[in-house]
Design an enzyme around this catalytic site. Structure first.
Site, PDB file in Angstrom:
ATOM      1  N   ARG A  49     -40.412  11.522  51.498  1.00  0.00           N
ATOM      2  CA  ARG A  49     -41.569  11.600  50.609  1.00  0.00           C
ATOM      3  C   ARG A  49     -42.758  12.203  51.358  1.00  0.00           C
ATOM      4  NH1 ARG A  49     -42.983   8.396  46.275  1.00  0.00           N
ATOM      5  NH2 ARG A  49     -41.472   6.798  46.813  1.00  0.00           N
ATOM      6  N   GLY A  66     -47.857 -10.580  45.316  1.00  0.00           N
ATOM      7  CA  GLY A  66     -47.251 -10.380  46.622  1.00  0.00           C
ATOM      8  C   GLY A  66     -46.235  -9.247  46.597  1.00  0.00           C
ATOM      9  N   GLY A  86     -39.378   1.652  51.734  1.00  0.00           N
ATOM     10  CA  GLY A  86     -40.490   0.875  51.201  1.00  0.00           C
ATOM     11  C   GLY A  86     -41.845   1.424  51.603  1.00  0.00           C
ATOM     12  N   GLU A  87     -41.953   2.753  51.721  1.00  0.00           N
ATOM     13  CA  GLU A  87     -43.185   3.382  52.189  1.00  0.00           C
ATOM     14  C   GLU A  87     -44.383   3.034  51.298  1.00  0.00           C
ATOM     15  OE1 GLU A  87     -44.936   5.906  55.160  1.00  0.00           O
ATOM     16  OE2 GLU A  87     -42.804   5.456  54.941  1.00  0.00           O
TER      17      GLU A  87
END
Length: 297
Positions: A49, A66, A86-87
């Site tokens: 990405r 959260g 999980g960027e």
């Protein structure tokens, strides 16, 4: 309550709760699930990405609920953790001022880490066509994958992989023009990629925007450009005294399923019957254009 943990829910059974990751570590072995300080996590340099986009909604969600899905990390240099997947969640958590996030540590190689990042983004449909192609090229150039191996790794057809890589002949500045013109369908981008020069690519983009060209119109316009650039194309073996050969009739592929309220016909610009993979590629291009059109309505 520690302000640095603001946004972390208190319920013990939620996936992102400290108790959840601690119990996961005990069940599956030390080093599997854990809470990690955000200052101890670094991004993966091979992350496919290139733009995180607007994640303000994600930030608000993290502040309220959260991080609902643990980040995937692996042990990096100097004791830090390198982000595998999980960027956007990672950057949104930092913007939400969390000091630690739930992570699952993986023991994976560089190439496998890239595979995981690609697969997650492809499944979430978060990568644009160029980011997808760059990810595939990293597997090919840096880790010596064949197109077939890339196909197997990310769950895409070999034709799709090859087409994504073909898009990378488009220069970076022309890619930006495509994005600004909202040209996202791979079929349209492939036609632009076949243009003989950057100037021709830019001219095609302008024509798409101003004249509302579809892919068939775009293909014809590109062919006209090629003839203007090299008028001898197609004239080989045709001397001044030789009559012009008749233009071959296009091959038409037809699909007429029984008990279905539709039929499909595709006309190819060749008299020779196309291979099955070429028919599949044409249908995938058509679906890309339909999805793109539906998304813009």
């Amino acid at each position: 309550m520690n302000s640095g943990n603001r946004g972390l829910p208190k319920k013990r059974l939620m996936r992102h709760d400290r108790h959840f990751v601690d119990e996961l570590a005990q069940r599956m072995g030390e080093g599997i699930g854990r809470m990690v300080r955000v200052t101890n996590i670094v991004s993966n340099q091979d992350q496919p990405r290139t733009s995180l986009g607007d994640f303000s909604d994600l930030v608000r969600s993290i502040q309220k609920h959260g991080v609902l899905e643990p980040l995937l990390v692996r042990k990096g240099e100097r004791g830090q953790y390198e982000l595998v997947s999980g960027e956007r969640r990672f950057h949104a958590a930092m913007q939400a001022e969390l000091t630690e996030v739930p992570c699952i540590e993986l023991q994976v190689s560089d190439s496998h880490a890239l595979e995981i990042a690609l697969i997650e983004n492809l499944q979430r449909q978060n990568l644009n066509a160029f980011e997808e192609g760059e990810g595939f090229r990293t597997l090919v150039d840096k880790y010596d994958y064949t197109h077939e191996e890339v196909s197997d790794a990310v769950g895409r057809s070999r034709v799709t992989v090859s087409e994504s890589l073909k898009l990378l002949v488009i220069p970076v500045d022309i890619r930006a023009e495509c994005r600004h013109a909202d040209i996202n369908a791979k079929g349209m981008l492939l036609e632009i990629a076949k243009a003989p020069s950057s100037e021709a690519m830019s001219a095609l983009i302008h024509a798409i925007v101003v004249e509302k060209l579809d892919r068939r119109d775009l293909r014809e316009r590109r062919a006209e450009m090629a003839e203007e650039t090299n008028p001898k194309i197609g004239a080989t073996d045709q001397g001044p005294d030789k009559p012009k050969t008749a233009k071959p009739r296009p091959f038409v592929w037809r699909y007429q399923p029984k008990d279905r309220p539709f039929k499909v016909s595709l006309a190819f610009s060749t008299a020779v019957e196309p291979e099955t993979k070429e028919v599949i590629a044409a249908l995938e291009d058509l679906l890309d254009e339909l999805r793109s059109s539906a998304g813009s309505e």
